[in-house]
Design a protein around this motif. Structure first.
Motif, PDB file in Angstrom:
ATOM      1  N   ALA A  45       0.837  -1.203   0.000  1.00  0.00           N
ATOM      2  CA  ALA A  45       0.000   0.000   0.000  1.00  0.00           C
ATOM      3  C   ALA A  45       0.872   1.254   0.000  1.00  0.00           C
ATOM      4  O   ALA A  45       0.552   2.241  -0.682  1.00  0.00           O
ATOM      5  N   LYS A  46       1.977   1.235   0.741  1.00  0.00           N
ATOM      6  CA  LYS A  46       2.884   2.384   0.747  1.00  0.00           C
ATOM      7  C   LYS A  46       3.512   2.595  -0.621  1.00  0.00           C
ATOM      8  O   LYS A  46       3.688   3.729  -1.065  1.00  0.00           O
ATOM      9  N   ALA A  47       3.842   1.507  -1.320  1.00  0.00           N
ATOM     10  CA  ALA A  47       4.409   1.626  -2.669  1.00  0.00           C
ATOM     11  C   ALA A  47       3.388   2.241  -3.620  1.00  0.00           C
ATOM     12  O   ALA A  47       3.734   3.099  -4.450  1.00  0.00           O
ATOM     13  N   LYS A  48       2.125   1.841  -3.492  1.00  0.00           N
ATOM     14  CA  LYS A  48       1.074   2.432  -4.330  1.00  0.00           C
ATOM     15  C   LYS A  48       0.874   3.904  -3.997  1.00  0.00           C
ATOM     16  O   LYS A  48       0.679   4.736  -4.882  1.00  0.00           O
ATOM     17  N   GLU A  49       0.938   4.227  -2.718  1.00  0.00           N
ATOM     18  CA  GLU A  49       0.815   5.623  -2.295  1.00  0.00           C
ATOM     19  C   GLU A  49       1.945   6.465  -2.881  1.00  0.00           C
ATOM     20  O   GLU A  49       1.725   7.576  -3.352  1.00  0.00           O
ATOM     21  N   ALA A  50       3.157   5.931  -2.876  1.00  0.00           N
ATOM     22  CA  ALA A  50       4.302   6.645  -3.441  1.00  0.00           C
ATOM     23  C   ALA A  50       4.107   6.857  -4.937  1.00  0.00           C
ATOM     24  O   ALA A  50       4.385   7.939  -5.464  1.00  0.00           O
ATOM     25  N   ARG A  51       3.629   5.826  -5.644  1.00  0.00           N
ATOM     26  CA  ARG A  51       3.404   5.953  -7.087  1.00  0.00           C
ATOM     27  C   ARG A  51       2.354   7.025  -7.376  1.00  0.00           C
ATOM     28  O   ARG A  51       2.515   7.836  -8.299  1.00  0.00           O
ATOM     29  N   LEU A  52       1.278   7.062  -6.587  1.00  0.00           N
ATOM     30  CA  LEU A  52       0.247   8.085  -6.777  1.00  0.00           C
ATOM     31  C   LEU A  52       0.803   9.488  -6.533  1.00  0.00           C
ATOM     32  O   LEU A  52       0.503  10.426  -7.278  1.00  0.00           O
ATOM     33  N   ALA A  53       1.613   9.630  -5.487  1.00  0.00           N
ATOM     34  CA  ALA A  53       2.211  10.933  -5.196  1.00  0.00           C
ATOM     35  C   ALA A  53       3.147  11.358  -6.333  1.00  0.00           C
ATOM     36  O   ALA A  53       3.144  12.523  -6.749  1.00  0.00           O
ATOM     37  N   LEU A  54       3.929  10.416  -6.839  1.00  0.00           N
ATOM     38  CA  LEU A  54       4.826  10.730  -7.955  1.00  0.00           C
ATOM     39  C   LEU A  54       4.044  11.122  -9.206  1.00  0.00           C
ATOM     40  O   LEU A  54       4.470  12.010  -9.949  1.00  0.00           O
ATOM     41  N   ASN A  55       2.905  10.481  -9.433  1.00  0.00           N
ATOM     42  CA  ASN A  55       2.074  10.854 -10.576  1.00  0.00           C
ATOM     43  C   ASN A  55       1.555  12.286 -10.427  1.00  0.00           C
ATOM     44  O   ASN A  55       1.481  13.028 -11.406  1.00  0.00           O
ATOM     45  N   GLY A  56       1.212  12.672  -9.198  1.00  0.00           N
ATOM     46  CA  GLY A  56       0.793  14.056  -8.940  1.00  0.00           C
ATOM     47  C   GLY A  56       1.912  15.040  -9.223  1.00  0.00           C
ATOM     48  O   GLY A  56       1.700  16.084  -9.848  1.00  0.00           O
ATOM     49  N   TRP A  57       3.120  14.713  -8.746  1.00  0.00           N
ATOM     50  CA  TRP A  57       4.271  15.585  -9.015  1.00  0.00           C
ATOM     51  C   TRP A  57       4.572  15.647 -10.510  1.00  0.00           C
ATOM     52  O   TRP A  57       4.886  16.700 -11.051  1.00  0.00           O
ATOM     53  N   SER A  58       4.483  14.501 -11.188  1.00  0.00           N
ATOM     54  CA  SER A  58       4.749  14.459 -12.618  1.00  0.00           C
ATOM     55  C   SER A  58       3.761  15.337 -13.383  1.00  0.00           C
ATOM     56  O   SER A  58       4.139  16.061 -14.311  1.00  0.00           O
ATOM     57  N   GLU A  59       2.507  15.284 -12.969  1.00  0.00           N
ATOM     58  CA  GLU A  59       1.498  16.143 -13.588  1.00  0.00           C
ATOM     59  C   GLU A  59       1.854  17.613 -13.383  1.00  0.00           C
ATOM     60  O   GLU A  59       1.769  18.426 -14.309  1.00  0.00           O
ATOM     61  N   ALA A  60       2.274  17.968 -12.182  1.00  0.00           N
ATOM     62  CA  ALA A  60       2.650  19.353 -11.894  1.00  0.00           C
ATOM     63  C   ALA A  60       3.860  19.778 -12.724  1.00  0.00           C
ATOM     64  O   ALA A  60       3.894  20.892 -13.260  1.00  0.00           O
ATOM     65  N   VAL A  61       4.854  18.910 -12.843  1.00  0.00           N
ATOM     66  CA  VAL A  61       6.047  19.223 -13.638  1.00  0.00           C
ATOM     67  C   VAL A  61       5.667  19.461 -15.096  1.00  0.00           C
ATOM     68  O   VAL A  61       6.127  20.418 -15.733  1.00  0.00           O
ATOM     69  N   ASN A  62       4.804  18.598 -15.634  1.00  0.00           N
ATOM     70  CA  ASN A  62       4.387  18.750 -17.029  1.00  0.00           C
ATOM     71  C   ASN A  62       3.531  20.001 -17.240  1.00  0.00           C
ATOM     72  O   ASN A  62       3.646  20.662 -18.274  1.00  0.00           O
ATOM     73  N   MET A  63       2.683  20.321 -16.269  1.00  0.00           N
ATOM     74  CA  MET A  63       1.891  21.554 -16.359  1.00  0.00           C
ATOM     75  C   MET A  63       2.806  22.780 -16.321  1.00  0.00           C
ATOM     76  O   MET A  63       2.606  23.740 -17.061  1.00  0.00           O
ATOM     77  N   TYR A  64       3.813  22.745 -15.474  1.00  0.00           N
ATOM     78  CA  TYR A  64       4.784  23.840 -15.401  1.00  0.00           C
ATOM     79  C   TYR A  64       5.485  23.994 -16.755  1.00  0.00           C
ATOM     80  O   TYR A  64       5.656  25.099 -17.249  1.00  0.00           O
ATOM     81  N   TYR A  65       5.870  22.868 -17.333  1.00  0.00           N
ATOM     82  CA  TYR A  65       6.535  22.909 -18.640  1.00  0.00           C
ATOM     83  C   TYR A  65       5.614  23.519 -19.699  1.00  0.00           C
ATOM     84  O   TYR A  65       6.045  24.352 -20.503  1.00  0.00           O
ATOM     85  N   ASN A  66       4.329  23.126 -19.670  1.00  0.00           N
ATOM     86  CA  ASN A  66       3.367  23.671 -20.632  1.00  0.00           C
ATOM     87  C   ASN A  66       3.181  25.176 -20.445  1.00  0.00           C
ATOM     88  O   ASN A  66       3.027  25.910 -21.425  1.00  0.00           O
ATOM     89  N   ASP A  67       3.177  25.639 -19.210  1.00  0.00           N
ATOM     90  CA  ASP A  67       2.972  27.057 -18.933  1.00  0.00           C
ATOM     91  C   ASP A  67       4.231  27.889 -19.144  1.00  0.00           C
ATOM     92  O   ASP A  67       4.149  29.050 -19.560  1.00  0.00           O
ATOM     93  N   CYS A  68       5.398  27.326 -18.845  1.00  0.00           N
ATOM     94  CA  CYS A  68       6.630  28.125 -18.808  1.00  0.00           C
ATOM     95  C   CYS A  68       7.638  27.773 -19.906  1.00  0.00           C
ATOM     96  O   CYS A  68       8.617  28.494 -20.089  1.00  0.00           O
ATOM     97  N   GLY A  69       7.451  26.646 -20.577  1.00  0.00           N
ATOM     98  CA  GLY A  69       8.375  26.262 -21.644  1.00  0.00           C
ATOM     99  C   GLY A  69       9.686  25.682 -21.141  1.00  0.00           C
ATOM    100  O   GLY A  69      10.642  25.523 -21.903  1.00  0.00           O
ATOM    101  N   LYS A  70       9.748  25.384 -19.865  1.00  0.00           N
ATOM    102  CA  LYS A  70      10.944  24.767 -19.266  1.00  0.00           C
ATOM    103  C   LYS A  70      10.499  23.967 -18.059  1.00  0.00           C
ATOM    104  O   LYS A  70       9.395  24.152 -17.548  1.00  0.00           O
ATOM    105  N   TYR A  71      11.363  23.060 -17.622  1.00  0.00           N
ATOM    106  CA  TYR A  71      11.056  22.295 -16.421  1.00  0.00           C
ATOM    107  C   TYR A  71      11.501  23.073 -15.191  1.00  0.00           C
ATOM    108  O   TYR A  71      12.473  23.840 -15.249  1.00  0.00           O
ATOM    109  N   PRO A  72      10.812  22.907 -14.063  1.00  0.00           N
ATOM    110  CA  PRO A  72      11.220  23.624 -12.848  1.00  0.00           C
ATOM    111  C   PRO A  72      12.578  23.129 -12.359  1.00  0.00           C
ATOM    112  O   PRO A  72      12.958  21.985 -12.590  1.00  0.00           O
ATOM    113  N   SER A  73      13.294  24.003 -11.671  1.00  0.00           N
ATOM    114  CA  SER A  73      14.614  23.633 -11.155  1.00  0.00           C
ATOM    115  C   SER A  73      14.507  22.674  -9.969  1.00  0.00           C
ATOM    116  O   SER A  73      15.425  21.903  -9.711  1.00  0.00           O
TER     117      SER A  73
END
Length: 143
Positions: A45-73
């Motif tokens: 369950a903890k591994a699944k929780e980590a994967r879900l959290a990483l998917n949330g971060w990945s979504e945020a990183v991709n949204m940042y890239y779409n808005d700013c044209g670069k990945y966050p530092s």
């Protein structure tokens, strides 16, 4: 006159110490097997929780890239308004936890138009197998 018979058959209705110890041994074995299964389920369950959290971060990183044209530092960049990118609004991403269920910081790195985002897993070290394996949501590739 003594009403107790000394030489007659005795009616023993109790358990011997050996019988009680055998039952306790069996119960202990069963409990050990059950606890092992419960612990394995908890770790999965903890591994699944980590994967879900990483998917949330990945979504945020991709949204940042779409808005700013670069990945966050860094991942923390996603939680705050960015002066170099006026169109970035952190919004719901402020609530994302930056640690995995085992208390280790998520590993994020950016190299030009690629990024890597992962959790080190239960063993908190690079590599590993099974529940100790790193959890990686993949590498993003910008355009």
């Amino acid at each position: 006159m003594n009403s107790l018979k000394k030489n007659g058959p005795r009616n023993n209705r109790g358990f011997t110490l050996l019988e009680i110890l055998i039952v306790l041994g069996i119960l202990g074995t069963i409990m050990a097997m059950v606890m092992t299964r419960i612990n394995d389920s908890r770790n999965r369950a903890k591994a699944k929780e980590a994967r879900l959290a990483l998917n949330g971060w990945s979504e945020a990183v991709n949204m940042y890239y779409n808005d700013c044209g670069k990945y966050p530092s860094s991942l923390e960049t996603l939680k705050n308004p960015d002066s170099s990118c006026n169109s970035w609004e952190p919004g719901a991403y402020k609530k994302l936890k930056s640690t995995d269920p085992w208390g280790t910081e998520f590993q994020y790195s950016v190299d030009g138009n690629n990024y890597s985002l992962k959790s080190l897993g239960q063993d908190k070290a690079e590599g590993g197998t099974g529940l100790n394996a790193d959890i990686d949501v993949g590498t993003g590739e910008g355009e």
